[in-house]
Design a protein around this motif. Structure first.
Motif, PDB file in Angstrom:
ATOM      1  N   ARG A 271       0.802  -1.154  -0.012  1.00 29.03           N
ATOM      2  CA  ARG A 271       0.105  -0.108   0.022  1.00 29.03           C
ATOM      3  C   ARG A 271       0.924   1.156  -0.073  1.00 29.03           C
ATOM      4  NH1 ARG A 271      -1.456   3.252   3.831  1.00 29.03           N
ATOM      5  NH2 ARG A 271      -0.684   2.046   5.429  1.00 29.03           N
ATOM      6  N   GLU A 272       1.864   1.311   0.865  1.00 23.03           N
ATOM      7  CA  GLU A 272       2.898   2.278   0.718  1.00 23.03           C
ATOM      8  C   GLU A 272       3.793   2.574  -0.439  1.00 23.03           C
ATOM      9  OE1 GLU A 272       4.111   2.634   5.625  1.00 23.03           O
ATOM     10  OE2 GLU A 272       4.662   0.925   4.360  1.00 23.03           O
ATOM     11  N   LEU A 273       3.990   1.633  -1.119  1.00 21.26           N
ATOM     12  CA  LEU A 273       4.510   1.559  -2.373  1.00 21.26           C
ATOM     13  C   LEU A 273       3.606   2.134  -3.473  1.00 21.26           C
ATOM     14  CD1 LEU A 273       6.671  -1.586  -2.594  1.00 21.26           C
ATOM     15  CD2 LEU A 273       7.565   0.653  -2.363  1.00 21.26           C
ATOM     16  N   ASP A 274       2.407   1.678  -3.406  1.00 25.20           N
ATOM     17  CA  ASP A 274       1.350   2.109  -4.419  1.00 25.20           C
ATOM     18  C   ASP A 274       1.153   3.468  -4.091  1.00 25.20           C
ATOM     19  OD1 ASP A 274       1.064  -0.462  -5.336  1.00 25.20           O
ATOM     20  OD2 ASP A 274      -0.918  -0.872  -4.105  1.00 25.20           O
ATOM     21  N   ALA A 275       1.259   4.090  -2.761  1.00 22.03           N
ATOM     22  CA  ALA A 275       0.912   5.625  -2.676  1.00 22.03           C
ATOM     23  C   ALA A 275       2.179   6.427  -3.297  1.00 22.03           C
ATOM     24  CB  ALA A 275       0.975   5.871  -1.069  1.00 22.03           C
ATOM     25  N   PHE A 276       3.207   5.916  -3.212  1.00 28.93           N
ATOM     26  CA  PHE A 276       4.441   6.480  -3.884  1.00 28.93           C
ATOM     27  C   PHE A 276       4.336   6.420  -5.418  1.00 28.93           C
ATOM     28  CE2 PHE A 276       8.514   6.359  -6.049  1.00 28.93           C
ATOM     29  CZ  PHE A 276       9.309   7.281  -5.407  1.00 28.93           C
ATOM     30  N   ALA A 277       3.909   5.384  -6.070  1.00 28.37           N
ATOM     31  CA  ALA A 277       3.641   5.246  -7.614  1.00 28.37           C
ATOM     32  C   ALA A 277       2.467   6.307  -7.802  1.00 28.37           C
ATOM     33  CB  ALA A 277       3.405   3.858  -7.728  1.00 28.37           C
ATOM     34  N   ASP A 278       1.330   6.196  -7.026  1.00 30.21           N
ATOM     35  CA  ASP A 278       0.203   7.278  -7.356  1.00 30.21           C
ATOM     36  C   ASP A 278       0.649   8.602  -7.513  1.00 30.21           C
ATOM     37  OD1 ASP A 278      -1.532   4.912  -7.597  1.00 30.21           O
ATOM     38  OD2 ASP A 278      -2.427   5.475  -5.470  1.00 30.21           O
ATOM     39  N   LYS A 279       1.553   9.068  -6.656  1.00 30.32           N
ATOM     40  CA  LYS A 279       2.219  10.272  -6.758  1.00 30.32           C
ATOM     41  C   LYS A 279       2.948  10.788  -7.763  1.00 30.32           C
ATOM     42  CE  LYS A 279       5.160  13.773  -4.545  1.00 30.32           C
ATOM     43  NZ  LYS A 279       6.046  14.025  -3.788  1.00 30.32           N
ATOM     44  N   HIS A 280       3.999   9.724  -8.280  1.00 29.49           N
ATOM     45  CA  HIS A 280       4.736   9.872  -9.258  1.00 29.49           C
ATOM     46  C   HIS A 280       4.418   9.690 -10.669  1.00 29.49           C
ATOM     47  CE1 HIS A 280       8.370  11.291  -6.657  1.00 29.49           C
ATOM     48  NE2 HIS A 280       7.676  10.401  -5.840  1.00 29.49           N
ATOM     49  N   ALA A 281       3.198   8.797 -10.723  1.00 32.07           N
ATOM     50  CA  ALA A 281       2.747   8.528 -12.069  1.00 32.07           C
ATOM     51  C   ALA A 281       2.007   9.793 -12.370  1.00 32.07           C
ATOM     52  CB  ALA A 281       1.722   7.456 -11.758  1.00 32.07           C
ATOM     53  N   GLY A 282       1.401  10.567 -11.733  1.00 32.74           N
ATOM     54  CA  GLY A 282       0.722  11.890 -12.000  1.00 32.74           C
ATOM     55  C   GLY A 282       1.671  13.003 -12.280  1.00 32.74           C
ATOM     56  N   GLN A 283       2.791  12.828 -12.336  1.00 31.73           N
ATOM     57  CA  GLN A 283       3.633  14.105 -12.578  1.00 31.73           C
ATOM     58  C   GLN A 283       4.812  13.569 -13.621  1.00 31.73           C
ATOM     59  OE1 GLN A 283       5.263  15.039  -8.980  1.00 31.73           O
ATOM     60  NE2 GLN A 283       7.184  13.797  -8.977  1.00 31.73           N
ATOM     61  N   ILE A 284       4.989  14.591 -14.671  1.00 33.82           N
ATOM     62  CA  ILE A 284       6.061  14.374 -15.689  1.00 33.82           C
ATOM     63  C   ILE A 284       7.385  14.647 -15.099  1.00 33.82           C
ATOM     64  CG2 ILE A 284       6.991  15.037 -17.756  1.00 33.82           C
ATOM     65  CD1 ILE A 284       4.028  15.926 -18.603  1.00 33.82           C
ATOM     66  N   PRO A 285       8.449  13.700 -15.150  1.00 36.51           N
ATOM     67  CA  PRO A 285       9.668  13.872 -14.770  1.00 36.51           C
ATOM     68  C   PRO A 285      10.433  14.783 -15.292  1.00 36.51           C
ATOM     69  CG  PRO A 285       9.593  11.767 -15.682  1.00 36.51           C
ATOM     70  CD  PRO A 285       8.154  12.305 -15.659  1.00 36.51           C
ATOM     71  N   PHE A 286      11.113  15.696 -14.627  1.00 37.30           N
ATOM     72  CA  PHE A 286      12.274  16.496 -15.321  1.00 37.30           C
ATOM     73  C   PHE A 286      13.741  15.996 -14.738  1.00 37.30           C
ATOM     74  CE2 PHE A 286       8.426  18.687 -16.745  1.00 37.30           C
ATOM     75  CZ  PHE A 286       8.805  19.639 -17.707  1.00 37.30           C
ATOM     76  N   ASP A 287      14.437  16.107 -15.438  1.00 38.15           N
ATOM     77  CA  ASP A 287      15.980  15.820 -15.087  1.00 38.15           C
ATOM     78  C   ASP A 287      16.414  17.227 -14.667  1.00 38.15           C
ATOM     79  OD1 ASP A 287      16.173  13.236 -15.876  1.00 38.15           O
ATOM     80  OD2 ASP A 287      17.288  13.557 -17.661  1.00 38.15           O
ATOM     81  N   THR A 288      16.974  17.097 -13.260  1.00 39.91           N
ATOM     82  CA  THR A 288      17.234  18.360 -12.513  1.00 39.91           C
ATOM     83  C   THR A 288      18.787  18.273 -11.929  1.00 39.91           C
ATOM     84  OG1 THR A 288      14.906  18.345 -11.700  1.00 39.91           O
ATOM     85  CG2 THR A 288      16.572  19.902 -10.761  1.00 39.91           C
ATOM     86  N   SER A 289      19.500  19.215 -12.254  1.00 39.81           N
ATOM     87  CA  SER A 289      20.745  19.393 -11.803  1.00 39.81           C
ATOM     88  C   SER A 289      21.298  20.673 -11.622  1.00 39.81           C
ATOM     89  CB  SER A 289      21.908  18.572 -12.783  1.00 39.81           C
ATOM     90  OG  SER A 289      21.628  19.512 -14.231  1.00 39.81           O
TER      91      SER A 289
END
Length: 273
Positions: free
Chosen positions: A6-24
């Motif tokens: 359930r905790e892993l699913d919560a992490f997945a739900d958050k990050h599945a809804g945002q487009i990743p940007f490489d940040t440096s």
């Protein structure tokens, strides 16, 4: 309590809804998701103390020697505090980290804490390999001059040697500007853990952040990542599973009974004639 699906699913739900940007660079990427730290420790069997009326999270290792405190409402600049109680022939130690320390960088240290020790004789090695300016005075400066690492020896101003990392808003040495975040590791933090933290900090690969995630400084560079959302989630899940397996292997090794010595060989004397 072990890390649940359930905790892993919560992490997945958050990050599945945002487009990743490489940040440096990493020291300016912003805090990211604290679960990069807490999920790794939970997978290794660390227990979490919950208080429904508090935002503070406290985690303790299975042997109760290590304790991590995350308090985003603290009145001090240290949001993360990690303590080790004295062990068999080992000193206790203390480390703290500021609000905007990237969670993935702090996870470099906590991952090293729960996995089998690796040889890291020189904590400076990953920093110098990444091209940071390093001098004989036990200090290093990032290429943009905003992050400074110091190994301060004992002096009239410092009672004990310690590691200090500071990120500031200006590269002007005469006026570095306000502090963005800091890290402090006392003299008893093992070199391999210091090296793991510095290695994760100086790593030149970008960190993934959402389009509207907070960065630590306006000069942080965000570019669309070639990674898809699911790849970010899968990488986190795979890392957590690896940490769980490695932590279990360490515990089995620590609790395995010692091999009893082989019984002595009895040499029969020859019968007298």
């Amino acid at each position: 309590m072990p890390l649940s699906e359930r905790e892993l699913d919560a992490f997945a739900d958050k990050h599945a809804g945002q487009i990743p940007f490489d940040t440096s660079p990493r020291h300016l990427a912003g805090p990211g998701d604290a679960r990069h730290v807490t999920h790794g420790l939970a997978a290794a069997g660390w227990a979490t103390v919950f208080d429904p009326l508090s935002t503070e999270i406290v985690m303790a290792s299975p042997d109760h020697r290590y304790r991590l405190q995350f308090d985003p409402q603290t009145a001090t600049s240290a949001w993360w505090r990690l303590r080790a109680a004295p062990g068999d022939n080992e000193h206790g130690w203390y480390a703290e980290f500021g609000e905007l320390v990237p969670a993935e960088v702090l996870a470099g240290l906590t991952d090293a804490l729960i996995t089998p020790p690796s040889s890291q004789p020189d904590p400076w090695q990953p920093v110098t390999s990444a091209g940071w300016q390093h001098d004989d005075a036990k200090a290093a400066l990032s290429p943009d001059s905003l992050c400074r690492i110091e190994h301060r020896p004992t002096s009239e101003f410092h009672e004990r040697p310690s590691w200090h990392i500071e990120v500031r808003t200006s590269s002007d040495a005469s006026f570095p500007g306000p502090r963005i975040w800091h890290a402090f590791l006392d003299e008893h933090v093992p070199d391999r853990l210091v090296g793991a933290f510095l290695g994760a900090l100086a790593d030149q690969s970008p960190l993934q952040r959402g389009m509207f995630d907070r960065t630590a400084h306006y000069s942080a560079v965000k570019e669309p990542s070639p990674l898809r959302q699911q790849q970010v989630v899968d990488a986190h899940t795979a890392r957590v599973k690896t940490l769980r397996a490695q932590a279990r292997a360490v515990r089995r090794q620590q609790t395995a009974p010692a091999t009893p010595p082989a019984p002595p060989t009895v040499v029969q004397s020859a019968a007298r004639r």
